[in-house]
Design an enzyme around this catalytic site. Structure first.
Site, PDB file in Angstrom:
ATOM      1  CE1 TYR A  29      52.985 -14.517  82.968  1.00 48.73           C
ATOM      2  CE2 TYR A  29      55.022 -14.027  81.835  1.00 48.73           C
ATOM      3  CZ  TYR A  29      53.876 -14.784  81.954  1.00 48.73           C
ATOM      4  OH  TYR A  29      53.645 -15.806  81.084  1.00 48.73           O
ATOM      5  N   GLY A  80      62.604 -20.414  82.187  1.00 50.81           N
ATOM      6  CA  GLY A  80      62.757 -19.443  83.256  1.00 50.81           C
ATOM      7  C   GLY A  80      64.043 -19.782  83.992  1.00 50.81           C
TER       8      GLY A  80
END
Length: 344
Positions: free
Chosen positions: A52, A284
């Site tokens: 990520y 998220g």
């Protein structure tokens, strides 16, 4: 907040997991605010991965580690993953002993912690013997660097084989992290029953289908300027859902959500959490308000009539069932939906 056991293990996690997929160093301040909001909402579980922040590999882990600095370590569960490429070298990817050991050490440094609560195989590695992979994971468990093991986007057969080796090695393989939402139900026929039989819980990602199920994408209109569809990475995922038939179906959910006093995103998350195989849903956020909104979906029960109306909303007179249910493949970020679903 609601707390659930992860599969048949003794590990308790929050029903909402805060995820850091699109987190990079340049949005660190907002990410810190979102993590603080998550903690305020009772979220104790945080998910990231070594990849990520691409091309700034490890950025997601570093930002999360910094955001959790000062938080009592025992009060949170930190999950990360290994497999996807994190560098140019031939060993900077996959599930070989070398890459697993090196990636785990890097993740510990990035996160600023001595151990990882759940270490997950981000994808299956066809190029490495499963015995090598599981032995390497077992060694990390015995070294105290990892407490529990999981997989992400593996087929039921792959999970079955890994579980057999985990039992032989006497290490806890306790979870699967698949994509799952009202629009993507691929795991229901094979993966969920296999995991239930083996004692693995589902930590599902994309419960709002990369933002599609929030209702912000409208048929015949350009996506909002700040939306994931305009992001170079996010668009790879959400693009499959931007066809007019799917977007029209999502709007048919709005009266259902309104009647229940829920936003569309809360309806989507409540739907996911109602599946008995799901231990937690990953959300998220680009701002703290999104964290608080999504956390409010916890504890909302949808009755049989509501579930039937949701299913009916995804039936189209021309295209039929708009939900992807194929049990013959595993959902991946780069799967392409049928052509009509990608049409504007």
């Amino acid at each position: 907040m609601e707390y659930r056991k992860l599969g048949m293990s003794g590990l308790t996690i929050s029903a909402i997991t805060y995820g850091t997929w699109l987190t990079t160093q340049d949005v660190a301040e907002v990410a810190h605010e979102c993590v603080a909001a998550a903690l305020d909402e009772g979220i104790t579980t945080f998910d990231t991965a070594d990849v990520y922040g691409n091309p700034d590999f490890g950025a997601g882990e570093k930002v999360l580690g910094a955001a959790l600095s000062g938080v009592r370590r025992e009060s949170v569960e930190i999950f990360t993953k290994v497999c996807l490429p994190t560098g140019p070298g031939p060993n900077d990817r996959g599930l070989s002993r070398k890459h697993i050991a090196e990636s785990c050490n890097a993740s510990l440094r990035n996160l600023g912690t001595d151990y990882i609560d759940l270490y997950q195989a981000h994808r299956y590695d066809e190029g490495t013997p499963l015995e090598e992979t599981m032995t390497a994971f077992a060694d990390l468990v015995r070294q105290g660097k990892v407490l529990y093991l999981g997989v992400s986007e593996w087929t039921s057969a792959q999970i079955e084989a890994a579980a057999a080796l985990a039992a032989e090695l006497k290490v806890p393989l306790i979870s699967n992290q698949p994509q799952y939402s009202m629009l993507w139900r691929v795991i229901e026929k094979e993966v969920v029953p296999t995991c239930a039989r083996l004692g693995l819980g589902q930590i599902v990602f994309s419960p709002v289908a990369q933002g599609t199920l929030t209702g912000k994408y409208l048929p015949g209109r350009q996506p909002p300027a700040e939306s994931r569809a305009k992001d170079s990475r996010g668009s790879l995922f959400v693009g499959r859902y931007l066809g007019a038939p799917v977007l029209a179906a999502v709007q048919r959910l709005r009266p259902i959500a309104d009647e229940l006093g829920l936003s569309l995103s809360q309806l989507a998350i409540a739907w996911v959490l109602q599946n008995p195989g799901v231990s937690s849903a990953i959300i998220g956020a680009s701002r703290p308000a999104q964290v608080r909104e999504n956390a409010a979906a916890v504890g909302r029960t949808l009755d049989a009539d509501v579930l039937a109306r949701i299913d009916a909303a995804f039936m189209d007179d021309v295209h039929g069932d708009l939900v992807e249910r194929s049990p013959t493949k595993v959902a991946t970020p780069f799967d392409v939906m049928p052509a009509w679903k990608a049409e504007e």
